[in-house]
Design a protein around this motif. Structure first.
Motif, PDB file in Angstrom:
ATOM      1  N   ARG A   1       0.800  -1.225   0.000  1.00 28.84           N
ATOM      2  CA  ARG A   1       0.000   0.000   0.000  1.00 28.84           C
ATOM      3  C   ARG A   1       0.837   1.282   0.000  1.00 28.84           C
ATOM      4  NH1 ARG A   1      -2.404  -2.870   4.336  1.00 28.84           N
ATOM      5  NH2 ARG A   1      -3.863  -4.377   3.529  1.00 28.84           N
ATOM      6  N   TYR A   2       2.072   1.211  -0.455  1.00 28.88           N
ATOM      7  CA  TYR A   2       2.924   2.403  -0.556  1.00 28.88           C
ATOM      8  C   TYR A   2       2.698   3.095  -1.900  1.00 28.88           C
ATOM      9  CZ  TYR A   2       5.389   0.965   3.655  1.00 28.88           C
ATOM     10  OH  TYR A   2       5.712   0.621   4.945  1.00 28.88           O
ATOM     11  N   THR A   3       1.462   3.469  -2.169  1.00 24.90           N
ATOM     12  CA  THR A   3       1.101   4.063  -3.451  1.00 24.90           C
ATOM     13  C   THR A   3       1.664   5.472  -3.643  1.00 24.90           C
ATOM     14  OG1 THR A   3      -0.986   4.826  -2.498  1.00 24.90           O
ATOM     15  CG2 THR A   3      -1.001   2.678  -3.621  1.00 24.90           C
ATOM     16  N   THR A   4       2.061   6.125  -2.577  1.00 25.73           N
ATOM     17  CA  THR A   4       2.586   7.492  -2.671  1.00 25.73           C
ATOM     18  C   THR A   4       3.873   7.553  -3.479  1.00 25.73           C
ATOM     19  OG1 THR A   4       1.534   8.034  -0.568  1.00 25.73           O
ATOM     20  CG2 THR A   4       3.243   9.527  -1.310  1.00 25.73           C
ATOM     21  N   PHE A   5       4.651   6.487  -3.499  1.00 25.50           N
ATOM     22  CA  PHE A   5       5.890   6.508  -4.295  1.00 25.50           C
ATOM     23  C   PHE A   5       5.596   6.863  -5.753  1.00 25.50           C
ATOM     24  CE2 PHE A   5       7.964   3.796  -0.978  1.00 25.50           C
ATOM     25  CZ  PHE A   5       9.051   4.621  -0.756  1.00 25.50           C
ATOM     26  N   ALA A   6       4.480   6.377  -6.287  1.00 25.01           N
ATOM     27  CA  ALA A   6       4.149   6.621  -7.694  1.00 25.01           C
ATOM     28  C   ALA A   6       3.855   8.090  -7.983  1.00 25.01           C
ATOM     29  CB  ALA A   6       2.948   5.765  -8.105  1.00 25.01           C
ATOM     30  N   GLN A   7       3.656   8.897  -6.951  1.00 22.17           N
ATOM     31  CA  GLN A   7       3.414  10.330  -7.124  1.00 22.17           C
ATOM     32  C   GLN A   7       4.712  11.125  -7.249  1.00 22.17           C
ATOM     33  OE1 GLN A   7       1.039  11.532  -3.779  1.00 22.17           O
ATOM     34  NE2 GLN A   7      -0.485   9.945  -4.137  1.00 22.17           N
ATOM     35  N   GLY A   8       5.840  10.445  -7.105  1.00 13.69           N
ATOM     36  CA  GLY A   8       7.128  11.128  -7.162  1.00 13.69           C
ATOM     37  C   GLY A   8       7.377  11.809  -8.494  1.00 13.69           C
ATOM     38  N   GLN A   9       8.240  12.784  -8.484  1.00 10.59           N
ATOM     39  CA  GLN A   9       8.637  13.512  -9.679  1.00 10.59           C
ATOM     40  C   GLN A   9      10.079  13.133 -10.020  1.00 10.59           C
ATOM     41  OE1 GLN A   9       6.384  15.710 -11.338  1.00 10.59           O
ATOM     42  NE2 GLN A   9       5.061  14.598  -9.922  1.00 10.59           N
ATOM     43  N   GLU A  10      10.462  13.407 -11.229  1.00 13.71           N
ATOM     44  CA  GLU A  10      11.841  13.152 -11.670  1.00 13.71           C
ATOM     45  C   GLU A  10      12.254  11.703 -11.392  1.00 13.71           C
ATOM     46  OE1 GLU A  10      14.322  16.098  -9.795  1.00 13.71           O
ATOM     47  OE2 GLU A  10      13.021  17.721 -10.426  1.00 13.71           O
ATOM     48  N   ILE A  11      11.358  10.774 -11.682  1.00 16.51           N
ATOM     49  CA  ILE A  11      11.643   9.355 -11.432  1.00 16.51           C
ATOM     50  C   ILE A  11      12.654   8.877 -12.454  1.00 16.51           C
ATOM     51  CG2 ILE A  11      10.679   7.018 -11.403  1.00 16.51           C
ATOM     52  CD1 ILE A  11       8.043   8.277 -10.433  1.00 16.51           C
ATOM     53  N   LYS A  12      13.743   8.348 -11.968  1.00 20.12           N
ATOM     54  CA  LYS A  12      14.795   7.822 -12.833  1.00 20.12           C
ATOM     55  C   LYS A  12      14.935   6.330 -12.532  1.00 20.12           C
ATOM     56  CE  LYS A  12      19.686   8.278 -13.927  1.00 20.12           C
ATOM     57  NZ  LYS A  12      20.937   8.962 -13.584  1.00 20.12           N
ATOM     58  N   LYS A  13      14.676   5.528 -13.538  1.00 14.42           N
ATOM     59  CA  LYS A  13      14.786   4.076 -13.370  1.00 14.42           C
ATOM     60  C   LYS A  13      16.100   3.607 -13.972  1.00 14.42           C
ATOM     61  CE  LYS A  13       9.852   3.155 -13.344  1.00 14.42           C
ATOM     62  NZ  LYS A  13       8.768   2.350 -13.904  1.00 14.42           N
ATOM     63  N   LEU A  14      16.744   2.688 -13.283  1.00 13.77           N
ATOM     64  CA  LEU A  14      18.006   2.118 -13.755  1.00 13.77           C
ATOM     65  C   LEU A  14      17.777   0.672 -14.161  1.00 13.77           C
ATOM     66  CD1 LEU A  14      20.369   3.417 -10.923  1.00 13.77           C
ATOM     67  CD2 LEU A  14      19.929   4.470 -13.144  1.00 13.77           C
ATOM     68  N   ASN A  15      18.471   0.240 -15.171  1.00 16.53           N
ATOM     69  CA  ASN A  15      18.403  -1.168 -15.581  1.00 16.53           C
ATOM     70  C   ASN A  15      19.532  -1.940 -14.914  1.00 16.53           C
ATOM     71  OD1 ASN A  15      16.146  -1.044 -17.168  1.00 16.53           O
ATOM     72  ND2 ASN A  15      17.269  -0.551 -19.035  1.00 16.53           N
ATOM     73  N   LYS A  16      19.634  -1.782 -13.613  1.00 16.56           N
ATOM     74  CA  LYS A  16      20.656  -2.457 -12.826  1.00 16.56           C
ATOM     75  C   LYS A  16      20.007  -2.979 -11.560  1.00 16.56           C
ATOM     76  CE  LYS A  16      24.337   0.715 -14.207  1.00 16.56           C
ATOM     77  NZ  LYS A  16      25.343   1.655 -13.741  1.00 16.56           N
ATOM     78  N   GLY A  17      20.568  -4.033 -11.053  1.00 19.92           N
ATOM     79  CA  GLY A  17      20.112  -4.553  -9.774  1.00 19.92           C
ATOM     80  C   GLY A  17      20.647  -3.693  -8.639  1.00 19.92           C
ATOM     81  N   VAL A  18      19.989  -3.776  -7.498  1.00 10.18           N
ATOM     82  CA  VAL A  18      20.392  -2.961  -6.351  1.00 10.18           C
ATOM     83  C   VAL A  18      21.834  -3.267  -5.928  1.00 10.18           C
ATOM     84  CG1 VAL A  18      19.457  -4.506  -4.574  1.00 10.18           C
ATOM     85  CG2 VAL A  18      19.646  -2.060  -4.126  1.00 10.18           C
ATOM     86  N   THR A  19      22.248  -4.516  -6.029  1.00  4.26           N
ATOM     87  CA  THR A  19      23.621  -4.876  -5.660  1.00  4.26           C
ATOM     88  C   THR A  19      24.627  -4.150  -6.544  1.00  4.26           C
ATOM     89  OG1 THR A  19      22.850  -7.039  -4.939  1.00  4.26           O
ATOM     90  CG2 THR A  19      25.205  -6.806  -5.315  1.00  4.26           C
ATOM     91  N   ASP A  20      24.349  -4.088  -7.847  1.00  2.67           N
ATOM     92  CA  ASP A  20      25.248  -3.389  -8.767  1.00  2.67           C
ATOM     93  C   ASP A  20      25.328  -1.902  -8.450  1.00  2.67           C
ATOM     94  OD1 ASP A  20      25.719  -5.770 -10.167  1.00  2.67           O
ATOM     95  OD2 ASP A  20      24.020  -5.410 -11.509  1.00  2.67           O
ATOM     96  N   VAL A  21      24.207  -1.292  -8.132  1.00  2.12           N
ATOM     97  CA  VAL A  21      24.176   0.142  -7.821  1.00  2.12           C
ATOM     98  C   VAL A  21      24.963   0.423  -6.540  1.00  2.12           C
ATOM     99  CG1 VAL A  21      22.675   2.087  -7.208  1.00  2.12           C
ATOM    100  CG2 VAL A  21      22.004   0.506  -9.039  1.00  2.12           C
ATOM    101  N   VAL A  22      24.743  -0.375  -5.515  1.00  5.14           N
ATOM    102  CA  VAL A  22      25.451  -0.177  -4.245  1.00  5.14           C
ATOM    103  C   VAL A  22      26.949  -0.396  -4.429  1.00  5.14           C
ATOM    104  CG1 VAL A  22      25.749  -1.061  -1.897  1.00  5.14           C
ATOM    105  CG2 VAL A  22      23.451  -0.709  -2.818  1.00  5.14           C
ATOM    106  N   GLU A  23      27.312  -1.456  -5.124  1.00  3.12           N
ATOM    107  CA  GLU A  23      28.729  -1.735  -5.356  1.00  3.12           C
ATOM    108  C   GLU A  23      29.406  -0.590  -6.111  1.00  3.12           C
ATOM    109  OE1 GLU A  23      31.590  -4.927  -7.678  1.00  3.12           O
ATOM    110  OE2 GLU A  23      29.555  -5.539  -7.140  1.00  3.12           O
ATOM    111  N   ALA A  24      28.773  -0.082  -7.149  1.00  2.00           N
ATOM    112  CA  ALA A  24      29.346   1.025  -7.919  1.00  2.00           C
ATOM    113  C   ALA A  24      29.492   2.270  -7.042  1.00  2.00           C
ATOM    114  CB  ALA A  24      28.474   1.339  -9.139  1.00  2.00           C
ATOM    115  N   GLY A  25      28.514   2.542  -6.207  1.00  7.50           N
ATOM    116  CA  GLY A  25      28.587   3.689  -5.307  1.00  7.50           C
ATOM    117  C   GLY A  25      29.725   3.562  -4.313  1.00  7.50           C
ATOM    118  N   LEU A  26      29.910   2.383  -3.772  1.00 12.70           N
ATOM    119  CA  LEU A  26      31.007   2.151  -2.823  1.00 12.70           C
ATOM    120  C   LEU A  26      32.360   2.290  -3.507  1.00 12.70           C
ATOM    121  CD1 LEU A  26      29.539  -0.844  -0.790  1.00 12.70           C
ATOM    122  CD2 LEU A  26      29.816   1.531  -0.025  1.00 12.70           C
TER     123      LEU A  26
END
Length: 127
Positions: free
Chosen positions: A81-106
Motif C-alpha cells: 500500500r505504498y502508493t505514494t511513491f508513484a506520485q514522485g517527480q523526476e523518477i529515474k529508473k536504472l536497468n541495474k540490480g540494487v547490488t550493482d548500484v550499491v557496489e558502484a557507489g562504494l
C-alpha cells in the motif's frame, strides 16, 4: 525521484498503518526502511495522525520541500500500500540490480563510514 515532505509523511503514515492496521488480516510488510530520517510513530493514535517529529538529517521535515528519495521498483509499484511513491517527480529508473548500484557507489567513494542509524520511535497501541 523527488517527493515532497508531505508525501514522505504519507509514506511513514502508511508504514505505521501497516504495523497496526486495526485488522490483523490487513497487516502487511514491516516498518519502512529509511536512512537520514528520525521520526516517531504512535500506533495508539488514529491513522493519519500517527507520525510526528520527522527530521531529515537533524532538520525538521518541510511539507512543501522536495527531497531526493531512492527506492526499488517493487516499492514504486505500490507494494504494501505504498502508493505514494508513484506520485514522485523526476523518477529515474536504472536497468541495474540494487547490488550493482550499491557496489558502484562504494567503489566511487572508496573509503566509507557506517551511516548514522535513524532514530525511529514506535509507541505501541494500548490494548
Amino acid at each position: 525521484m523527488t517527493l515532497t515532505g508531505a508525501q514522505l509523511t504519507a509514506l511513514l503514515e502508511q508504514s505505521a498503518t501497516n504495523l497496526n492496521p486495526g485488522d490483523d488480516l490487513k497487516r502487511v510488510g514491516g516498518l519502512i526502511q529509511s536512512s537520514g530520517l528520525d521520526w516517531t510513530a504512535d500506533l495508539g493514535r488514529q491513522a493519519g495522525q500517527r507520525v510526528s517529529a520527522v527530521q531529515v538529517n537533524g532538520q525538521p521535515l518541510a511539507a512543501t520541500r522536495a527531497y531526493r528519495v531512492v527506492t526499488h521498483n517493487v516499492m514504486l509499484s505500490g507494494i504494501h500500500r505504498y502508493t505514494t511513491f508513484a506520485q514522485g517527480q523526476e523518477i529515474k529508473k536504472l536497468n541495474k540490480g540494487v547490488t550493482d548500484v550499491v557496489e558502484a557507489g562504494l567503489r566511487r567513494r572508496g573509503k566509507v563510514a557506517p551511516p548514522v542509524p535513524a532514530r525511529v520511535q514506535i509507541r505501541p497501541a494500548k490494548k
